[in-house]
Design an enzyme around this catalytic site. Structure first.
Site, PDB file in Angstrom:
ATOM      1  N   LYS A  31      23.429  56.764  36.326  1.00  0.00           N
ATOM      2  CA  LYS A  31      22.588  57.292  37.401  1.00  0.00           C
ATOM      3  C   LYS A  31      21.229  57.714  36.859  1.00  0.00           C
ATOM      4  O   LYS A  31      20.172  57.365  37.414  1.00  0.00           O
ATOM      5  CB  LYS A  31      23.290  58.485  38.064  1.00  0.00           C
ATOM      6  CG  LYS A  31      22.534  59.001  39.260  1.00  0.00           C
ATOM      7  CD  LYS A  31      23.334  60.049  40.007  1.00  0.00           C
ATOM      8  CE  LYS A  31      24.432  59.409  40.818  1.00  0.00           C
ATOM      9  NZ  LYS A  31      25.541  60.247  41.113  1.00  0.00           N
ATOM     10  N   ARG A 100      23.947  66.358  39.683  1.00  0.00           N
ATOM     11  CA  ARG A 100      24.874  65.233  39.828  1.00  0.00           C
ATOM     12  C   ARG A 100      25.338  64.706  38.482  1.00  0.00           C
ATOM     13  O   ARG A 100      24.570  64.669  37.530  1.00  0.00           O
ATOM     14  CB  ARG A 100      24.184  64.073  40.541  1.00  0.00           C
ATOM     15  CG  ARG A 100      23.848  64.332  41.956  1.00  0.00           C
ATOM     16  CD  ARG A 100      22.734  63.414  42.392  1.00  0.00           C
ATOM     17  NE  ARG A 100      22.563  63.507  43.823  1.00  0.00           N
ATOM     18  CZ  ARG A 100      22.949  62.575  44.679  1.00  0.00           C
ATOM     19  NH1 ARG A 100      23.500  61.471  44.249  1.00  0.00           N
ATOM     20  NH2 ARG A 100      22.780  62.737  45.964  1.00  0.00           N
ATOM     21  N   GLY A 109      32.636  58.418  42.697  1.00  0.00           N
ATOM     22  CA  GLY A 109      33.414  59.464  43.368  1.00  0.00           C
ATOM     23  C   GLY A 109      34.334  60.247  42.459  1.00  0.00           C
ATOM     24  O   GLY A 109      35.098  61.086  42.917  1.00  0.00           O
ATOM     25  N   MET A 111      33.533  62.203  39.743  1.00  0.00           N
ATOM     26  CA  MET A 111      33.047  63.481  39.205  1.00  0.00           C
ATOM     27  C   MET A 111      32.236  64.215  40.266  1.00  0.00           C
ATOM     28  O   MET A 111      32.145  63.782  41.397  1.00  0.00           O
ATOM     29  CB  MET A 111      32.265  63.235  37.927  1.00  0.00           C
ATOM     30  CG  MET A 111      33.181  62.774  36.808  1.00  0.00           C
ATOM     31  SD  MET A 111      32.293  62.374  35.323  1.00  0.00           S
ATOM     32  CE  MET A 111      31.321  61.005  35.799  1.00  0.00           C
ATOM     33  N   ARG A 344      22.603  51.364  41.036  1.00  0.00           N
ATOM     34  CA  ARG A 344      23.521  50.975  39.954  1.00  0.00           C
ATOM     35  C   ARG A 344      24.087  49.608  40.298  1.00  0.00           C
ATOM     36  O   ARG A 344      23.976  49.150  41.439  1.00  0.00           O
ATOM     37  CB  ARG A 344      24.639  52.006  39.797  1.00  0.00           C
ATOM     38  CG  ARG A 344      25.523  52.111  41.012  1.00  0.00           C
ATOM     39  CD  ARG A 344      26.584  53.171  40.828  1.00  0.00           C
ATOM     40  NE  ARG A 344      27.287  53.393  42.094  1.00  0.00           N
ATOM     41  CZ  ARG A 344      28.004  54.444  42.380  1.00  0.00           C
ATOM     42  NH1 ARG A 344      28.125  55.419  41.518  1.00  0.00           N
ATOM     43  NH2 ARG A 344      28.626  54.552  43.539  1.00  0.00           N
ATOM     44  N   HIS A 460      35.712  56.483  50.452  1.00  0.00           N
ATOM     45  CA  HIS A 460      36.402  56.513  49.167  1.00  0.00           C
ATOM     46  C   HIS A 460      37.450  55.408  49.084  1.00  0.00           C
ATOM     47  O   HIS A 460      37.503  54.636  48.133  1.00  0.00           O
ATOM     48  CB  HIS A 460      37.035  57.894  48.999  1.00  0.00           C
ATOM     49  CG  HIS A 460      37.839  58.039  47.752  1.00  0.00           C
ATOM     50  ND1 HIS A 460      39.204  57.895  47.737  1.00  0.00           N
ATOM     51  CD2 HIS A 460      37.465  58.275  46.482  1.00  0.00           C
ATOM     52  CE1 HIS A 460      39.632  58.057  46.500  1.00  0.00           C
ATOM     53  NE2 HIS A 460      38.599  58.291  45.716  1.00  0.00           N
ATOM     54  N   SER A 768      54.536  26.362  19.796  1.00  0.00           N
ATOM     55  CA  SER A 768      54.122  27.124  20.977  1.00  0.00           C
ATOM     56  C   SER A 768      54.597  28.552  20.757  1.00  0.00           C
ATOM     57  O   SER A 768      55.796  28.787  20.543  1.00  0.00           O
ATOM     58  CB  SER A 768      54.742  26.518  22.230  1.00  0.00           C
ATOM     59  OG  SER A 768      54.369  27.291  23.336  1.00  0.00           O
ATOM     60  N   CYS A 835      52.823  30.270  25.083  1.00  0.00           N
ATOM     61  CA  CYS A 835      53.427  30.163  26.412  1.00  0.00           C
ATOM     62  C   CYS A 835      54.120  31.445  26.839  1.00  0.00           C
ATOM     63  O   CYS A 835      54.742  31.492  27.886  1.00  0.00           O
ATOM     64  CB  CYS A 835      54.392  28.991  26.479  1.00  0.00           C
ATOM     65  SG  CYS A 835      55.807  29.194  25.393  1.00  0.00           S
ATOM     66  N   TYR A 855      45.793  25.127  23.254  1.00  0.00           N
ATOM     67  CA  TYR A 855      45.960  25.443  24.674  1.00  0.00           C
ATOM     68  C   TYR A 855      46.631  26.800  24.868  1.00  0.00           C
ATOM     69  O   TYR A 855      47.247  27.345  23.948  1.00  0.00           O
ATOM     70  CB  TYR A 855      46.782  24.350  25.379  1.00  0.00           C
ATOM     71  CG  TYR A 855      48.233  24.298  24.963  1.00  0.00           C
ATOM     72  CD1 TYR A 855      49.200  25.080  25.578  1.00  0.00           C
ATOM     73  CD2 TYR A 855      48.642  23.454  23.923  1.00  0.00           C
ATOM     74  CE1 TYR A 855      50.528  25.036  25.182  1.00  0.00           C
ATOM     75  CE2 TYR A 855      49.968  23.408  23.522  1.00  0.00           C
ATOM     76  CZ  TYR A 855      50.910  24.209  24.163  1.00  0.00           C
ATOM     77  OH  TYR A 855      52.219  24.178  23.762  1.00  0.00           O
TER      78      TYR A 855
HETATM   79  C1  PEP Z   1      58.739  33.817  25.012  1.00  0.00           C
HETATM   80  O1  PEP Z   1      59.679  34.307  24.394  1.00  0.00           O
HETATM   81  O2  PEP Z   1      57.570  34.214  24.912  1.00  0.00           O
HETATM   82  C2  PEP Z   1      58.978  32.720  25.955  1.00  0.00           C
HETATM   83  C3  PEP Z   1      57.970  32.092  26.512  1.00  0.00           C
HETATM   84  O3  PEP Z   1      60.248  32.415  26.285  1.00  0.00           O
HETATM   85  P1  PEP Z   1      61.174  33.291  27.247  1.00  0.00           P
HETATM   86  O4  PEP Z   1      60.301  34.277  27.948  1.00  0.00           O
HETATM   87  O5  PEP Z   1      61.803  32.318  28.168  1.00  0.00           O
HETATM   88  O6  PEP Z   1      62.137  33.908  26.286  1.00  0.00           O
END
Ligand code: PEP
Ligand code: MG
Length: 888
Positions: A31, A100, A109, A111, A344, A460, A768, A835, A855
């Site tokens: 501010k 302020r 909102g 503080m 802001r 708010h 993975s 994954c 990936y």
């Molecule tokens: C993991 O363990 O991160 C995974 C992807 O396999 P799951 O969650 O099926 O054990």
């Protein structure tokens, strides 16, 4: 002794710049920096000064100020008096100020603010004379005592409401501004008595004492529960502290030619390029945001006060061009003259963030890279979220303001604590309040949506909900909210606590019951932004999908393949579970083969569907992983049915189930250990995969199967399983007279696999990272039971975040980095991805980019988030590289 350093502690507006990159923002707060910068730009801002945020932390520790602060504040006050021609504490021409808060990162909102400071029994007479308006003078005085009592003396704010309501009743008026002078004078006396009675201290008449009380209260407000909760949610460091701004008052409550309002340079809900906001005539700032009076849309100001409106439009254009971003403004009009009180960066919904970023590129205000960097990936969640199906039968209760987009259903809950408790048990709740206040924050965080009966688009509830990306309907004024029993009535209907309602934040409609929701449309600005992101990212983004439907959804969201297909999910439906159970409980390999033969065609059909859905992209299929007990019946009736089906006695079946039960199933017979113990399972799955691949390839479909072996700890486990998969592949290719290129790799989800990644990579073509299991096993922390004590760990700051949600870079990340290096050393073209759940989390994606993974893979709805996060990570890496190169 505290050392305060040589820096100035007080900055008069115009002394500090706020260009977004300047370190001044840390000292002046958002501010203060905005006010200083507007002063520099020649925009009308009342004069004032900022007390440095650097004082906040030490003040809170020591409850004291450095000796040189007082003379610095006195000098600034002197300058303020000279600039305004008024005297602080002066009886004839009193200088009034607002005090302020304002931290470097905005906490709307959260503080405290005090207006009209400097009034007392003498100066109010001067104010009346100066303005020629007794009503205004005493209305200001009444507001000041009320605010000061609440903020500085901690007298509960609601205690001030009862006398106000009584006075209005007695005077026969409904609006505060219509109260006669005598009633306002009476209120001032009553409020002062109330403060004295509740605190044992008299209300301070001395403006200097008032000022220091207010300064301390603003610093104290840094540590209120709501401020702390807000910081936790938005990851704002506790050490930052707030600055204190002392600004000469300008008055929006000087009559019908005065007013106050808030405006955004663009619509914060939709992003539309038009001045957006609300104002109230004859009012002060808190009237607009508190929801006590319902403000008018800003467009109406054009007719009411054309000149002031024109000035406001001009100022907003200047500010947007200067800051190159949407601004959130506060303004006051005093007798027709416009003053800006704040500028802001405007918070915005996800949809607005995308539209604004893209349109600003078209307007040549920002670059494509800046547009990518400006949209927080997680905010895309709001765009991706469902809307109400237009064909669904709906039971409309009422309509309010469309304050924050998205639709949600849940149990109506009328209190923040109860909402928090129910949501923590996993229930979907909608927080319903007459109006929300900062005390409701913890309930709002956990609610699916927020519904209020009062307040406008900048109330708010609306501001906080937009910030959190939650649907919100505000100001549904037909609704009457009751405390006991908790519920609301509207249009002759009544909804009790716990009953389900549906809120549509895009249209403002509220429905009884649970409405059918549909997925959103992703085109236009969204796809342009995603296109820019895709051009810049290095990481491919895949989807975790177990069904053709999920694969299609992931592909629609831009997934470039499947990173994890959990095959076990296919075994739970209908007759499959019976065949699966038969296989598990078979007493010999022959019995198992018979059951597997039933499963084979079903699996093959599944894989065909998935390959078709992902044509042209790689599909990683993981072999069976979970502990077998997950498939076994638990209820007596199910056990009896299974015994009949298998021609066995109930006792026999029960005995086998007991034999298979494990103390620690997550560390037991699961993953590749199943395939080692029952090679027929691996063979059946491999056959289903390659037969399906050949079927699709024979019809000219492009399939790229990647077979993944789970929970490998030792290279020999991988070798044994790989042998079976390769043999089956050869068999199928021979039978079908067709070869489909495929990869064979493994999950890295046990520390031992990470530690011996070089050995494994000599045999596996890809890794993975299963960060769910890797987190579980690195921490020795059960993913299913951690919920019991992790919250306590978080509360006590033992861990900063839940490692199952935020990748633990220091621990798990170290194992990943080591495995990537070892793996790539052993096999130069090793493909590497992630994954686990972290694959869709922006901070983890930045980590994956730094590891130069190929990936990330995540659930369908997180795919766009991952695409944007990957682009941001790539840009950030490049920026860091450029910065590093420049400094070397
Ligand atoms: C993991 O363990 O991160 C995974 C992807 O396999 P799951 O969650 O099926 O054990
Ligand atoms: Mg796993």
């Amino acid at each position: 002794m505290t050392s305060w350093g040589p820096e100035p502690l007080v900055f008069f507006f115009g002394q500090g710049r706020a260009d977004g990159t300047s370190a001044m923002k840390d000292v002046l707060g958002g501010k203060g920096a905005g006010l200083a910068e507007m002063t520099n730009l020649g925009i009308p801002v009342p004069p004032g000064f900022t007390i440095s945020a650097a004082l906040c932390g030490t003040y809170l520790e020591t409850r004291s100020f450095p000796p040189r602060l007082r003379p610095a504040v006195e000098a600034a006050l002197g300058r303020l008096e000279a600039a305004t021609g008024k005297v602080f504490g002066g009886g004839d021409t009193p200088l009034l100020v607002s005090v302020r808060s304002g931290a470097a990162l905005s906490m709307p909102g959260m503080m405290e603010t005090i207006l009209n400071l400097g009034l007392n029994d003498a100066s109010v007479v001067g104010l009346q004379r100066m303005s020629g308006n007794a009503s205004f003078a005493y209305d200001s005085y009444r507001r000041f005592v009320q605010m000061y009592g609440g903020v500085v003396f901690d007298v509960p704010k609601r205690l001030f409401d009862a006398p106000l309501e009584r006075c209005k009743r007695e005077a026969g008026v409904t609006r505060d501004i219509d109260l006669p002078v005598a009633a306002l004078q009476q209120l001032v006396t009553e409020y002062k008595d109330l403060i004295h009675q509740k605190t044992g201290k008299p209300f301070p008449e001395d403006p200097q004492a008032q000022l220091w009380g207010a300064v301390e209260a603003v610093f104290e407000s840094w540590n209120t529960r709501r401020a702390q909760d807000y910081r936790k949610l938005h990851e704002i460091p506790d050490t930052m502290g707030t600055a204190v701004n002392v600004v000469a008052m300008v008055f929006g409550n000087m009559g019908e030619d005065s007013g106050t309002g808030v405006a955004f340079t663009r619509d914060p809900s939709t992003g539309a390029r038009e001045l957006y906001g609300e104002y109230l005539l004859n009012a002060q700032g808190e009237d607009v945001v508190s929801g006590a009076r319902t403000p008018e849309p800003i467009a109406k100001l054009r007719d009411r006060m054309p000149e002031a409106f024109h000035d406001l439009e001009r100022v907003t254009r200047t500010l947007e061009r200067h800051f190159r971003d949407v601004q959130d403004l506060e303004f006051t009009i005093e007798r027709g003259k416009l003053f800006m009180l704040q500028t802001r960066r405007g918070q915005r919904s996800g949809a607005a963030a995308v539209r604004i970023a893209v349109e600003m590129v078209d307007e040549e205000l920002i670059s494509e890279e800046e547009a990518i960097a400006r949209v927080p990936p997680n905010d895309l969640n709001q765009l991706l979220h469902p809307a109400i199906d237009p064909n669904a039968p709906l039971d409309l209760l009422t309509t309010g303001l469309p304050a924050s987009p998205g639709a949600a259903s849940g149990a109506a809950v009328f209190d923040a604590d109860r909402a928090e408790a129910r949501a923590r048990k996993g229930e979907a709740v909608i927080l319903v309040r007459r109006e929300t206040s900062p005390e409701d924050f913890h309930g709002m965080v956990l609610a699916k949506a927020i519904l209020t009966a009062r307040g406008g688009m900048t109330s708010h509830a609306a501001v906080v909900a937009r910030g959190m990306g939650k649907p919100c309907v505000a100001g549904a004024h037909e609704m009457e909210v009751h405390e006991t029993p908790a519920g609301f009535s509207v249009n002759g209907r009544s909804i009790q606590e716990g009953e389900w309602i549906t809120v549509d934040g895009a249209t403002g409609r509220v429905f009884a019951g649970q409405a059918r929701l549909i997925p959103p449309e992703l085109s236009g600005n969204f796809s342009r932004l995603m296109g820019w992101a895709d051009k810049r990212r290095h990481l491919r983004v895949r989807v975790n999908a177990d069904t053709p439907a999920d694969a299609h959804r992931g592909r629609d969201f831009g997934a470039e393949g499947i990173g994890l297909c959990r095959t076990e999910h296919m075994f739970f439906e209908g007759e499959r579970i019976s065949a699966m159970r038969e296989m598990i409980l078979a007493s010999d390999a022959e019995g198992r083969q018979r059951a597997l033969a039933k499963l084979l065609p079903m699996q093959r059909t599944d894989f065909e569907g998935i390959f078709r859905a992902m044509e042209g992209f790689p599909v990683t299929i993981r072999l069976l992983d979970p502990p077998l007990h997950e498939f076994l019946p638990k209820e007596t009736e199910e056990i009896e049915a299974l015994a009949r089906q298998m021609n066995k006695s109930v006792n026999e079946v029960q005995h086998t189930i007991e034999m298979l039960s494990e103390v620690n199933p997550m560390l037991g017979l699961r993953g590749c250990r199943l395939g080692i113990m029952y090679p027929e399972i691996t063979a059946m799955q491999a056959r289903a995969i390659f037969e399906a691949a050949c079927t699709v390839a024979a019809r000219k479909g492009r399939v790229q199967p990647e077979v993944m072996i789970p929970l490998v700890a030792h290279v020999v486990e991988f070798r044994k399983q790989a042998l079976i998969v390769r043999q089956v592949a050869e068999e199928v290719f021979r039978e079908r007279q067709l070869t489909v290129p495929y990869l064979l790799g493994t999950m890295i989800e046990l520390p031992r696999a990470a530690l011996t990644a070089d050995e494994i990579a000599r045999e596996a073509q890809f890794f993975s990272f299963g960060t769910n299991d890797l987190t579980q096993t690195t921490w020795g922390l059960s993913r299913d039971d951690a919920g019991v004590f992790l919250p306590a760990y978080l509360e006590r700051n033992i861990v900063e975040s839940d490692p199952f949600i935020t990748l633990d870079v220091a621990g798990v990340g170290k194992l990943i980095a080591m495995a990537v290096t070892l793996g790539r050393e052993a096999r130069g073209d090793l493909k590497v991805g992630i994954c686990g759940e972290h694959g869709g989390e922006p901070a983890a994606i930045a980590f994956c980019e730094a590891q130069k993974m190929n990936y990330v893979s995540c659930s369908p709805f997180r795919v766009p988030i991952a695409r944007l996060a990957a682009a941001q990570a790539a840009l950030e890496e490049r920026g860091t590289m450029i910065r590093t190169r420049a400094t070397v």
